[in-house]
Design an enzyme around this catalytic site. Sequence first.
Site, PDB file in Angstrom:
ATOM      1  N   SER A  16      26.434  40.220  49.821  1.00  0.00           N
ATOM      2  CA  SER A  16      27.354  39.872  48.739  1.00  0.00           C
ATOM      3  C   SER A  16      27.998  38.519  48.994  1.00  0.00           C
ATOM      4  CB  SER A  16      28.431  40.951  48.603  1.00  0.00           C
ATOM      5  OG  SER A  16      29.333  40.639  47.565  1.00  0.00           O
ATOM      6  N   ARG A  41      36.624  35.210  49.779  1.00  0.00           N
ATOM      7  CA  ARG A  41      37.082  36.605  49.774  1.00  0.00           C
ATOM      8  C   ARG A  41      37.668  36.983  48.413  1.00  0.00           C
ATOM      9  NH1 ARG A  41      39.094  40.281  54.654  1.00  0.00           N
ATOM     10  NH2 ARG A  41      39.742  42.093  53.438  1.00  0.00           N
ATOM     11  N   HIS A  44      34.688  37.407  46.101  1.00  0.00           N
ATOM     12  CA  HIS A  44      34.009  38.633  46.509  1.00  0.00           C
ATOM     13  C   HIS A  44      34.763  39.856  46.001  1.00  0.00           C
ATOM     14  CE1 HIS A  44      32.012  40.970  50.083  1.00  0.00           C
ATOM     15  NE2 HIS A  44      31.660  41.436  48.914  1.00  0.00           N
TER      16      HIS A  44
END
Length: 206
Positions: A16, A41, A44
Amino acid sequence: MMGASTGQGYEIARKSREIVRELISEDISSLGPAEVAIVERIVHSTADPEYARITEFSQGFVDEALRSLRSSGGILTDIEMVRAGISHPSRCYIREPAVRELAEKRDITRAAASMEYAASQGFRGIVVIGNAPTALMKVIELTLEGLMDARAVIGVPVGFVGAAESKEALRGTEIPHMITRGPKGGTPVAVAAANALIALSKDKEV
């Protein structure tokens, strides 16, 4: 990485993250390594590459935030949902009876009142605002007046009433900060940014 605790989980997180890097590589080319890790992050966690274009960091934000975490500085949040998602002891005073009383007496939001209460309790550390623009405006006010020791501010409130304006207000100060421009933001963004900083402070993979 992203809470993965098994081989399969780690592999999913790794793949991912690779996809995220491909999607946002051009938008993060001017950022430093720590800032890149934070944005990755966030993207994500939200599955929204636009955050790579609207996330901004003030000069020195990462250094100040990491310095605070490594020197046992606290973390203060605007709502319980943000506090619950952060992988580090954090404080949220919005449910305190004293905060409710202050909000009613002053006719302000409980989120804003909770920032005043935190300042009165001697809070020092990172402030994480994911939902309440009124809380962010209060943090700015208290910090500029020398009444709150906000070492760094994650200012990412979400919404169409006051969110963008509060972030622009923070952007215009010298308080170390990160923001998401416009109405976008929210709990997932605030939590992702905070947890990325926590991982960086411990020299762990973000």
